[in-house]
Design a protein around this motif. Sequence first.
Motif, short mmCIF file in Angstrom:
data_model
loop_
_atom_site.label_atom_id
_atom_site.label_comp_id
_atom_site.label_asym_id
_atom_site.label_seq_id
_atom_site.Cartn_x
_atom_site.Cartn_y
_atom_site.Cartn_z
N MET A 1 139.73 94.56 -10.16
CA MET A 1 140.37 94.07 -8.95
C MET A 1 141.10 92.77 -9.29
O MET A 1 140.53 91.82 -9.81
N GLU A 2 142.36 92.74 -9.00
CA GLU A 2 143.16 91.55 -9.24
C GLU A 2 143.19 90.72 -7.97
O GLU A 2 143.55 91.20 -6.91
N ALA A 3 142.79 89.46 -8.09
CA ALA A 3 142.72 88.58 -6.93
C ALA A 3 144.07 87.92 -6.71
O ALA A 3 144.63 87.33 -7.62
N LYS A 4 144.58 88.03 -5.49
CA LYS A 4 145.84 87.39 -5.16
C LYS A 4 145.65 86.20 -4.24
O LYS A 4 146.52 85.37 -4.12
N LEU A 5 144.49 86.11 -3.61
CA LEU A 5 144.25 85.06 -2.64
C LEU A 5 142.96 84.34 -2.99
O LEU A 5 141.92 84.97 -3.20
N PHE A 6 143.03 83.03 -3.08
CA PHE A 6 141.86 82.20 -3.34
C PHE A 6 141.67 81.26 -2.16
O PHE A 6 142.61 80.58 -1.76
N CYS A 7 140.47 81.22 -1.61
CA CYS A 7 140.15 80.30 -0.53
C CYS A 7 138.84 79.60 -0.89
O CYS A 7 137.93 80.21 -1.44
N PHE A 8 138.76 78.32 -0.56
CA PHE A 8 137.59 77.54 -0.90
C PHE A 8 136.93 77.01 0.36
O PHE A 8 137.60 76.54 1.28
N LEU A 9 135.60 77.07 0.39
CA LEU A 9 134.79 76.46 1.44
C LEU A 9 133.95 75.37 0.79
O LEU A 9 133.51 75.51 -0.35
N GLU A 10 133.73 74.31 1.52
CA GLU A 10 132.95 73.19 1.01
C GLU A 10 131.74 72.99 1.91
O GLU A 10 131.86 73.00 3.13
N ILE A 11 130.57 72.82 1.30
CA ILE A 11 129.33 72.58 2.04
C ILE A 11 129.03 71.10 1.96
O ILE A 11 128.93 70.54 0.87
N ILE A 12 128.90 70.46 3.13
CA ILE A 12 128.64 69.02 3.18
C ILE A 12 127.29 68.80 3.86
O ILE A 12 127.06 69.30 4.95
N GLY A 13 126.43 68.07 3.20
CA GLY A 13 125.12 67.76 3.76
C GLY A 13 124.09 67.65 2.65
O GLY A 13 124.19 68.32 1.63
N VAL A 14 123.10 66.82 2.85
CA VAL A 14 122.06 66.62 1.85
C VAL A 14 121.17 67.85 1.82
O VAL A 14 120.65 68.30 2.83
N GLY A 15 121.02 68.44 0.64
CA GLY A 15 120.17 69.62 0.48
C GLY A 15 120.85 70.93 0.82
O GLY A 15 120.24 71.98 0.65
N TYR A 16 122.08 70.91 1.29
CA TYR A 16 122.80 72.14 1.60
C TYR A 16 123.46 72.64 0.32
O TYR A 16 124.14 71.88 -0.37
N LYS A 17 123.27 73.92 0.00
CA LYS A 17 123.91 74.50 -1.18
C LYS A 17 123.98 76.01 -1.02
O LYS A 17 123.44 76.57 -0.07
N ALA A 18 124.67 76.65 -1.92
CA ALA A 18 124.83 78.09 -1.88
C ALA A 18 124.76 78.64 -3.29
O ALA A 18 125.06 77.94 -4.26
N SER A 19 124.38 79.91 -3.40
CA SER A 19 124.36 80.59 -4.68
C SER A 19 124.69 82.06 -4.44
O SER A 19 124.61 82.55 -3.32
N THR A 20 125.07 82.75 -5.51
CA THR A 20 125.38 84.17 -5.42
C THR A 20 124.58 84.91 -6.48
O THR A 20 124.06 84.31 -7.42
N LYS A 84 128.47 67.18 8.86
CA LYS A 84 127.65 68.06 8.03
C LYS A 84 127.88 69.51 8.43
O LYS A 84 128.02 69.83 9.61
N GLY A 85 127.92 70.37 7.43
CA GLY A 85 128.11 71.79 7.69
C GLY A 85 129.07 72.40 6.68
O GLY A 85 129.32 71.84 5.62
N ILE A 86 129.64 73.55 7.03
CA ILE A 86 130.57 74.25 6.15
C ILE A 86 131.97 74.11 6.71
O ILE A 86 132.20 74.37 7.88
N GLN A 87 132.90 73.70 5.85
CA GLN A 87 134.28 73.56 6.28
C GLN A 87 135.20 74.07 5.18
O GLN A 87 134.80 74.20 4.03
N TYR A 88 136.45 74.35 5.56
CA TYR A 88 137.45 74.73 4.57
C TYR A 88 137.77 73.53 3.70
O TYR A 88 137.65 72.38 4.12
N ARG A 89 138.21 73.78 2.48
CA ARG A 89 138.46 72.70 1.52
C ARG A 89 139.55 71.75 1.99
O ARG A 89 139.48 70.55 1.80
#
Length: 101
Positions: A1-20, A84-89
Amino acid sequence: MEAKLFCFLEIIGVGYKASTNPQGSILYPKLGFSHEIRLQVTSAVRVFCFKPNIICRTGIDHQKVTQFAASIKSCKPPEVYKGKGIQYRNEILHKKQGKKK
């Protein structure tokens, strides 16, 4: 799959993180809730976590990528006082003024 669109989200807050998982098909955001959140990624979208607080979504279909971004953001939208929370870059938040003495 060739990616044509890249979007970034940023997590702000102490102890907030994400993994895949290694395939990028399940996103595990840790947002201060008592339960674990698992977001199943659609087949047209791939998700990567470069840092624990930055989520990158890629794909070909603009509508599916932004729809999945909105579902991630709805888990913990940015708070109006501290931000604090999830926002677009590239999103600009206008914070409310706190209580005055």
